[in-house]
Write a protein that holds these residues in place. Structure first.
Motif, PDB file in Angstrom:
ATOM      1  N   HIS A  58       0.793  -1.217   0.000  1.00  0.00           N
ATOM      2  CA  HIS A  58       0.000   0.000   0.000  1.00  0.00           C
ATOM      3  C   HIS A  58       0.832   1.277   0.000  1.00  0.00           C
ATOM      4  N   GLY A  59       2.102   1.166   0.308  1.00  0.00           N
ATOM      5  CA  GLY A  59       2.951   2.344   0.346  1.00  0.00           C
ATOM      6  C   GLY A  59       3.584   2.676  -0.987  1.00  0.00           C
ATOM      7  N   ILE A  60       3.433   1.800  -1.967  1.00  0.00           N
ATOM      8  CA  ILE A  60       3.987   1.955  -3.302  1.00  0.00           C
ATOM      9  C   ILE A  60       5.466   2.349  -3.243  1.00  0.00           C
ATOM     10  N   PRO A  61       6.274   1.541  -2.570  1.00  0.00           N
ATOM     11  CA  PRO A  61       7.700   1.856  -2.521  1.00  0.00           C
ATOM     12  C   PRO A  61       8.418   1.413  -3.786  1.00  0.00           C
ATOM     13  N   THR A  62       9.624   1.850  -3.899  1.00  0.00           N
ATOM     14  CA  THR A  62      10.524   1.412  -4.955  1.00  0.00           C
ATOM     15  C   THR A  62      11.578   0.540  -4.295  1.00  0.00           C
ATOM     16  N   PHE A  63      11.952  -0.521  -4.950  1.00  0.00           N
ATOM     17  CA  PHE A  63      13.005  -1.377  -4.440  1.00  0.00           C
ATOM     18  C   PHE A  63      14.265  -1.165  -5.261  1.00  0.00           C
ATOM     19  N   ALA A  64      15.398  -1.181  -4.594  1.00  0.00           N
ATOM     20  CA  ALA A  64      16.682  -1.059  -5.269  1.00  0.00           C
ATOM     21  C   ALA A  64      17.603  -2.145  -4.746  1.00  0.00           C
ATOM     22  N   VAL A  65      18.401  -2.673  -5.639  1.00  0.00           N
ATOM     23  CA  VAL A  65      19.407  -3.663  -5.262  1.00  0.00           C
ATOM     24  C   VAL A  65      20.748  -3.147  -5.743  1.00  0.00           C
ATOM     25  N   ILE A  66      21.709  -3.109  -4.842  1.00  0.00           N
ATOM     26  CA  ILE A  66      23.074  -2.766  -5.223  1.00  0.00           C
ATOM     27  C   ILE A  66      23.822  -4.083  -5.351  1.00  0.00           C
ATOM     28  N   ALA A  67      24.363  -4.334  -6.546  1.00  0.00           N
ATOM     29  CA  ALA A  67      25.080  -5.575  -6.817  1.00  0.00           C
ATOM     30  C   ALA A  67      26.461  -5.235  -7.355  1.00  0.00           C
ATOM     31  N   THR A  68      27.378  -6.178  -7.183  1.00  0.00           N
ATOM     32  CA  THR A  68      28.747  -5.975  -7.641  1.00  0.00           C
ATOM     33  C   THR A  68      29.159  -7.126  -8.552  1.00  0.00           C
ATOM     34  N   ALA A  69      30.207  -6.889  -9.344  1.00  0.00           N
ATOM     35  CA  ALA A  69      30.697  -7.913 -10.268  1.00  0.00           C
ATOM     36  C   ALA A  69      31.372  -9.055  -9.518  1.00  0.00           C
ATOM     37  N   ASN A  70      31.986  -8.745  -8.388  1.00  0.00           N
ATOM     38  CA  ASN A  70      32.660  -9.755  -7.567  1.00  0.00           C
ATOM     39  C   ASN A  70      32.124  -9.656  -6.150  1.00  0.00           C
ATOM     40  N   PRO A 109      24.425  -9.668  -5.320  1.00  0.00           N
ATOM     41  CA  PRO A 109      23.647  -8.650  -4.606  1.00  0.00           C
ATOM     42  C   PRO A 109      24.293  -8.352  -3.254  1.00  0.00           C
ATOM     43  N   GLN A 110      24.481  -7.061  -2.957  1.00  0.00           N
ATOM     44  CA  GLN A 110      25.110  -6.643  -1.701  1.00  0.00           C
ATOM     45  C   GLN A 110      24.101  -6.011  -0.747  1.00  0.00           C
ATOM     46  N   LEU A 111      23.174  -5.222  -1.291  1.00  0.00           N
ATOM     47  CA  LEU A 111      22.178  -4.526  -0.469  1.00  0.00           C
ATOM     48  C   LEU A 111      20.840  -4.511  -1.181  1.00  0.00           C
ATOM     49  N   MET A 112      19.771  -4.670  -0.405  1.00  0.00           N
ATOM     50  CA  MET A 112      18.417  -4.486  -0.926  1.00  0.00           C
ATOM     51  C   MET A 112      17.783  -3.369  -0.115  1.00  0.00           C
ATOM     52  N   LEU A 113      17.194  -2.419  -0.820  1.00  0.00           N
ATOM     53  CA  LEU A 113      16.630  -1.240  -0.167  1.00  0.00           C
ATOM     54  C   LEU A 113      15.187  -1.022  -0.610  1.00  0.00           C
ATOM     55  N   ARG A 114      14.372  -0.573   0.323  1.00  0.00           N
ATOM     56  CA  ARG A 114      13.013  -0.117   0.016  1.00  0.00           C
ATOM     57  C   ARG A 114      13.043   1.393   0.133  1.00  0.00           C
ATOM     58  N   ILE A 115      12.585   2.088  -0.896  1.00  0.00           N
ATOM     59  CA  ILE A 115      12.668   3.544  -0.959  1.00  0.00           C
ATOM     60  C   ILE A 115      11.267   4.110  -1.115  1.00  0.00           C
ATOM     61  N   GLY A 116      10.976   5.160  -0.357  1.00  0.00           N
ATOM     62  CA  GLY A 116       9.674   5.792  -0.483  1.00  0.00           C
ATOM     63  C   GLY A 116       9.501   6.912   0.517  1.00  0.00           C
ATOM     64  N   LYS A 117       8.297   7.414   0.614  1.00  0.00           N
ATOM     65  CA  LYS A 117       7.949   8.437   1.594  1.00  0.00           C
ATOM     66  C   LYS A 117       7.626   7.737   2.911  1.00  0.00           C
ATOM     67  N   ALA A 118       8.008   8.337   4.001  1.00  0.00           N
ATOM     68  CA  ALA A 118       7.745   7.731   5.303  1.00  0.00           C
ATOM     69  C   ALA A 118       7.326   8.789   6.304  1.00  0.00           C
ATOM     70  N   SER A 119       6.572   8.351   7.277  1.00  0.00           N
ATOM     71  CA  SER A 119       6.193   9.240   8.370  1.00  0.00           C
ATOM     72  C   SER A 119       7.412   9.501   9.239  1.00  0.00           C
TER      73      SER A 119
END
Length: 137
Positions: free
Chosen positions: A47-59, A112-122
């Motif tokens: 319901h928050g309609i967030p965006t997900f981001a993954v930071i990945a590396t070659a090694n 994959p090194q990091l998974m993030l949820r991005i959006g507006k928050a209270s």
């Protein structure tokens, strides 16, 4: 909030705005909150309609870990500039068996090194910190 200490996790950190600090640690130790927090997070994602981001590396080595941290610094600052909030969703990356399954799901051959949820928050309550004088040697 009621507390015998000036620092540490508050009840707010456990999604309970009225839970005093005094009760936070016993609550964490005695009860399994995983299922209810998981449902809470699923609801926020739906319901928050967030965006997900993954930071990945070659090694998957120390240099890549360091560069991930450097990228994360710039990324977080840019998101904060645009008044966006970030929460870490790293449980899948921290479990080796699940982490191996992520590249095909993410359509990536990278690590994959990091998974993030991005959006507006209270706004949230800040966790109390010790004075600098008590932390410096």
């Amino acid at each position: 909030m009621l507390s015998l200490r000036s620092d540490g996790l508050t009840g707010h950190g456990f999604y309970h705005t009225t839970l005093p600090n005094l009760l936070s640690k016993p609550m964490l130790n005695w009860f399994n909150w995983g299922s209810s927090i998981g449902k809470y997070n699923v609801d926020k994602c739906r319901h928050g309609i967030p965006t997900f981001a993954v930071i990945a590396t070659a090694n998957d080595d120390k240099a890549d870990w360091l560069n991930t941290g450097r990228l994360l610094t710039f990324f977080l600052l840019g998101l904060a500039h645009h008044r966006l909030s970030v929460s870490y969703m790293n449980q899948a990356i921290q479990e080796p068996d699940i982490r191996k399954q992520l590249p095909p799901v993410l359509q990536s051959l990278q690590y994959p090194q990091l998974m993030l949820r991005i959006g507006k928050a209270s706004p949230v309550h800040f966790t109390a910190r010790r004075p600098v004088e008590q932390t410096m040697l």
